[in-house]
Design an enzyme around this catalytic site. Structure first.
Site, PDB file in Angstrom:
ATOM      1  N   HIS A 130       0.842  -1.198   0.000  1.00 33.14           N
ATOM      2  CA  HIS A 130       0.000   0.000   0.000  1.00 33.14           C
ATOM      3  C   HIS A 130       0.874   1.243   0.000  1.00 33.14           C
ATOM      4  O   HIS A 130       2.086   1.181   0.243  1.00 33.14           O
ATOM      5  CB  HIS A 130      -0.921   0.031   1.225  1.00 33.14           C
ATOM      6  CG  HIS A 130      -2.160  -0.783   1.069  1.00 33.14           C
ATOM      7  ND1 HIS A 130      -2.217  -2.111   1.403  1.00 33.14           N
ATOM      8  CD2 HIS A 130      -3.387  -0.454   0.600  1.00 33.14           C
ATOM      9  CE1 HIS A 130      -3.441  -2.567   1.152  1.00 33.14           C
ATOM     10  NE2 HIS A 130      -4.164  -1.578   0.667  1.00 33.14           N
ATOM     11  N   LYS A 134      -0.807   5.009   4.389  1.00 35.53           N
ATOM     12  CA  LYS A 134      -1.715   4.085   5.074  1.00 35.53           C
ATOM     13  C   LYS A 134      -1.238   3.884   6.501  1.00 35.53           C
ATOM     14  O   LYS A 134      -0.070   3.540   6.740  1.00 35.53           O
ATOM     15  CB  LYS A 134      -1.799   2.753   4.341  1.00 35.53           C
ATOM     16  CG  LYS A 134      -2.822   1.797   4.950  1.00 35.53           C
ATOM     17  CD  LYS A 134      -3.133   0.643   4.026  1.00 35.53           C
ATOM     18  CE  LYS A 134      -4.175  -0.288   4.639  1.00 35.53           C
ATOM     19  NZ  LYS A 134      -5.446   0.429   4.943  1.00 35.53           N
TER      20      LYS A 134
END
Length: 233
Positions: A130, A134
Site C-alpha cells: 500500500h 496508510k
C-alpha cells in the site's frame, strides 16, 4: 440522496466525485475538527481514521442515519457497534474493502483455501503493498483474506512480518508511494507455487463500491456486509 462524507481525504474526495456523477448531493464533508449535523444526511460514508471511526459511526446510528464504513484499525469495538445498531434499529455496513473485484477475490480466496486444506505440503504466505500514508498494517483487506483462510484450513492465526509456521499465516506488509493496494496469497511447496493476486490500479473501484453500498443500505435496518450488497452468497 444526501450523503455525509466522514473523512475528506483522498478517498473521501474520490467518493465525492462518484457520488456526484451518480446524482447524489454531498451535504457534509468532515475532515476531523469542524462541527457537523449528521441529521442533514440520508446516509453517511465513513473513511476517516481509526481514532475517530467509532465515534463517527456511533453518532450516525444514534441519529438513525445509515452508515457505511471502510475505515480499518478500529475493529476491537466492532461488536459494540453491532449491539448499538441492534438497540437503535440502525443500519450499518463495514467492509475492509468495497471494491467489487476485491470482494470477488475474497470469495475466490475462501474456495482456494478449501481446496488446499488437505494438502499440508503447501505453506501459506501473504503479501500486501500500500501507499506510505496508510496508517495500519497489515491492511484490513489482508486481515479479511487471512480470516477466510483460517475459516477453511487448519491455520489458527496470522502474524505480521513473521516466518512461516505450522499454525499461523505470515503477512508481509510493504509501504511504497502511490500504490492503491496489491494483495497476494501464495501456496508454496517444494515442487511448485500457486498465487492468487488482486491489484488495484486506482481508488475509483473502492469509491464506487462505497457509494453503491450506501445506495443499497438506504431505508434498511440491520448489520450487513458487501456479500449482501453484491449478492455473493
Amino acid at each position: 440522496m444526501k450523503i455525509a462524507l466522514l473523512g475528506y481525504g483522498r478517498m473521501g474526495k474520490e467518493i465525492e466525485k462518484i457520488a456526484l456523477q451518480r446524482g447524489h448531493e454531498v451535504v457534509i464533508k468532515y475532515s476531523g475538527e469542524e462541527d457537523y449535523n449528521i441529521k442533514l444526511a440520508d446516509v453517511a460514508i465513513d473513511f476517516s481514521i481509526p481514532d475517530v471511526a467509532f465515534t463517527n459511526i456511533s453518532n450516525c446510528i444514534n441519529n438513525t442515519v445509515p452508515v457505511v464504513s471502510g475505515t480499518t484499525g478500529w475493529l476491537d469495538k466492532y461488536e459494540d457497534i453491532v449491539n448499538l445498531c441492534d438497540e437503535k434499529k440502525g443500519a450499518f455496513i463495514y467492509a475492509s474493502n468495497f471494491s467489487l473485484g476485491v470482494n470477488i477475490f475474497f470469495e475466490l480466496n475462501k474456495q482456494l483455501a478449501k481446496m488446499m486444506s488437505s494438502l499440508e505440503q503447501y505453506n501459506i504466505t501473504m503479501e500486501e503493498i500500500h501507499h506510505t500514508k496508510k496508517l495500519d498494517a497489515p491492511s484490513g483487506t489482508a486481515i479479511t483474506l487471512a480470516e477466510g483462510i483460517i475459516e477453511n484450513t487448519h491455520k489458527t492465526s496470522w502474524e505480521l512480518d513473521k516466518q512461516v509456521s505450522e499454525n499461523s499465516i505470515p503477512i508481509k506488509a510493504i509501504r511504497t508511494p502511490e500504490v492503491p493496494g496489491t494483495h497476494t496469497v501464495t501456496y508454496k511447496s517444494e515442487v511448485d507455487s500457486i498465487d492468487i493476486k488482486h491489484t488495484a490500479h486506482n481508488r475509483q473501484g473502492f469509491a464506487l463500491g462505497a457509494v453503491v453500498a450506501a445506495e443499497w443500505l438506504a431505508n434498511k435496518t440491520g448489520v450487513y456486509t458487501m456479500n449482501d450488497v453484491l449478492n455473493l452468497g
